[in-house]
Design a protein around this motif. Sequence first.
Motif, PDB file in Angstrom:
ATOM      1  N   GLN A 297      -4.720  12.240  -2.252  1.00 51.80           N
ATOM      2  CA  GLN A 297      -5.910  11.520  -2.690  1.00 51.80           C
ATOM      3  C   GLN A 297      -6.471  12.112  -3.975  1.00 51.80           C
ATOM      4  O   GLN A 297      -6.836  11.387  -4.915  1.00 51.80           O
ATOM      5  CB  GLN A 297      -6.963  11.535  -1.587  1.00 51.80           C
ATOM      6  CG  GLN A 297      -8.119  10.566  -1.801  1.00 51.80           C
ATOM      7  CD  GLN A 297      -8.973  10.444  -0.562  1.00 51.80           C
ATOM      8  OE1 GLN A 297      -9.245  11.435   0.115  1.00 51.80           O
ATOM      9  NE2 GLN A 297      -9.397   9.237  -0.237  1.00 51.80           N
TER      10      GLN A 297
ATOM     11  N   ARG B 212       0.817  -1.211   0.000  1.00 50.39           N
ATOM     12  CA  ARG B 212       0.000   0.000   0.000  1.00 50.39           C
ATOM     13  C   ARG B 212       0.853   1.265   0.000  1.00 50.39           C
ATOM     14  O   ARG B 212       0.532   2.240  -0.687  1.00 50.39           O
ATOM     15  CB  ARG B 212      -0.945  -0.013   1.202  1.00 50.39           C
ATOM     16  CG  ARG B 212      -1.950  -1.149   1.159  1.00 50.39           C
ATOM     17  CD  ARG B 212      -2.869  -1.124   2.370  1.00 50.39           C
ATOM     18  NE  ARG B 212      -3.797  -2.254   2.341  1.00 50.39           N
ATOM     19  CZ  ARG B 212      -4.899  -2.280   1.610  1.00 50.39           C
ATOM     20  NH1 ARG B 212      -5.208  -1.237   0.854  1.00 50.39           N
ATOM     21  NH2 ARG B 212      -5.689  -3.330   1.625  1.00 50.39           N
TER      22      ARG B 212
ATOM     23  N   ARG C 149       2.084   2.488  -3.364  1.00 53.59           N
ATOM     24  CA  ARG C 149       1.120   3.180  -4.204  1.00 53.59           C
ATOM     25  C   ARG C 149       1.086   4.676  -3.862  1.00 53.59           C
ATOM     26  O   ARG C 149       1.052   5.532  -4.751  1.00 53.59           O
ATOM     27  CB  ARG C 149      -0.273   2.588  -4.044  1.00 53.59           C
ATOM     28  CG  ARG C 149      -0.435   1.210  -4.602  1.00 53.59           C
ATOM     29  CD  ARG C 149      -1.031   1.192  -6.020  1.00 53.59           C
ATOM     30  NE  ARG C 149      -0.124   1.572  -7.095  1.00 53.59           N
ATOM     31  CZ  ARG C 149      -0.485   1.510  -8.395  1.00 53.59           C
ATOM     32  NH1 ARG C 149      -1.696   1.088  -8.726  1.00 53.59           N
ATOM     33  NH2 ARG C 149       0.372   1.869  -9.326  1.00 53.59           N
ATOM     34  N   TYR C 150       1.096   5.001  -2.569  1.00 52.32           N
ATOM     35  CA  TYR C 150       1.132   6.404  -2.178  1.00 52.32           C
ATOM     36  C   TYR C 150       2.393   7.083  -2.708  1.00 52.32           C
ATOM     37  O   TYR C 150       2.334   8.201  -3.265  1.00 52.32           O
ATOM     38  CB  TYR C 150       1.067   6.561  -0.656  1.00 52.32           C
ATOM     39  CG  TYR C 150       1.460   7.954  -0.227  1.00 52.32           C
ATOM     40  CD1 TYR C 150       0.605   9.031  -0.445  1.00 52.32           C
ATOM     41  CD2 TYR C 150       2.713   8.200   0.340  1.00 52.32           C
ATOM     42  CE1 TYR C 150       0.976  10.322  -0.091  1.00 52.32           C
ATOM     43  CE2 TYR C 150       3.091   9.489   0.686  1.00 52.32           C
ATOM     44  CZ  TYR C 150       2.231  10.542   0.468  1.00 52.32           C
ATOM     45  OH  TYR C 150       2.601  11.812   0.799  1.00 52.32           O
TER      46      TYR C 150
ATOM     47  N   GLY D  53      -3.653   9.536   1.955  1.00 55.49           N
ATOM     48  CA  GLY D  53      -4.079  10.487   0.948  1.00 55.49           C
ATOM     49  C   GLY D  53      -4.329  11.888   1.453  1.00 55.49           C
ATOM     50  O   GLY D  53      -4.514  12.818   0.652  1.00 55.49           O
TER      51      GLY D  53
ATOM     52  N   ASP E 132      -5.350   4.004   2.803  1.00 55.72           N
ATOM     53  CA  ASP E 132      -5.095   4.969   1.737  1.00 55.72           C
ATOM     54  C   ASP E 132      -5.714   6.324   2.046  1.00 55.72           C
ATOM     55  O   ASP E 132      -5.178   7.368   1.668  1.00 55.72           O
ATOM     56  CB  ASP E 132      -5.637   4.450   0.402  1.00 55.72           C
ATOM     57  CG  ASP E 132      -4.774   3.341  -0.175  1.00 55.72           C
ATOM     58  OD1 ASP E 132      -3.607   3.254   0.222  1.00 55.72           O
ATOM     59  OD2 ASP E 132      -5.287   2.573  -1.012  1.00 55.72           O
TER      60      ASP E 132
ATOM     61  N   MET F 204      -7.856   6.223  -3.916  1.00 49.30           N
ATOM     62  CA  MET F 204      -7.261   5.895  -2.617  1.00 49.30           C
ATOM     63  C   MET F 204      -8.407   5.891  -1.618  1.00 49.30           C
ATOM     64  O   MET F 204      -8.627   6.852  -0.881  1.00 49.30           O
ATOM     65  CB  MET F 204      -6.183   6.920  -2.259  1.00 49.30           C
ATOM     66  CG  MET F 204      -5.069   7.016  -3.296  1.00 49.30           C
ATOM     67  SD  MET F 204      -3.818   8.284  -2.930  1.00 49.30           S
ATOM     68  CE  MET F 204      -2.969   7.548  -1.531  1.00 49.30           C
TER      69      MET F 204
END
Length: 295
Positions: A264, A70, A73-74, A283, A279, A274
């Motif tokens: 986000q 996770r 991804r951010y 975000g 997330d 997100m």
Amino acid sequence: MCAVFEQWDITSSVGLTALGVASARAVETDRADPLVSDPYAAAFVRAADSPRPLPARLEDTSVAGDGWFRHSRYLGVRSRFFDEYFAASTAAGIHQVVLLAAGLDTRAYRLDWPDGCELYEVDQPKVLAFKRTVLDEQAASARCRRHEVATDLRDDWESALLGAGFDPRRPTAWLAEGLLPYLPGRAEEGLFEVIHRLSAAGSRLAVERASIDRLATLRDHPLFREAFEEFGADVSQLWNAEPRRDCADWLRSAGWTAAAESAQQAGQRYGLPMDDPFDEVMGTATLLTATREHG
């Protein structure tokens, strides 16, 4: 006389966070739909003797844990946002770039830069030395004129930057990515004071900003605690929760125009919702850009 500060390499203190970011970029690069492509990130991970093995491929996250999956991804969203910031800055005619706390950033090698672009990387000597060694082993070639500024941001980095050839008369694109949470409130303001002093009209600045409340939420979030365990170090202990003035307010008061977007919102623009609980917390980070209109 220079102050004496704790120094770190790539596997200790703040240097270790740079390695974690490189690991996340390596995982993001390995996806079928990457938001950013860094062909050198995995080499950093493999070359470092970190406290625990860090993922260098997407499939490694099945062992490393969901937190890494996770978090990558951010960081993909964050990296993409700042990549686009540099593309817009150079398109506007800015040919001088400064990366503050550059860590294992490889934009000098992976982005397209205009002819004559000067890029300065400011960070601890051991961090820059590790990066140089790995990139040399990869036969990497910078796409701009890259300058290492081996100094501590808690010391007189302004003089070090000027000594490396930086020209304050030229507009500059500055980046402070993943830096502010580690600075005391006064040091953060001092950083912006130096940036302002060295910025000619037309200069731009991009920063990742996190509120104290968000840092506290992240520190206590179960998935983030899991990520710390996977990482082998609790980097939240390095965050500084001192009260501080909002940097956007500071910049505007100094004559900069500033615009902000949440991570986000940026993720949604990139086609990456997100929307799960972890997330949503990640975000809330603010990705801020600012321009100095007048000298």
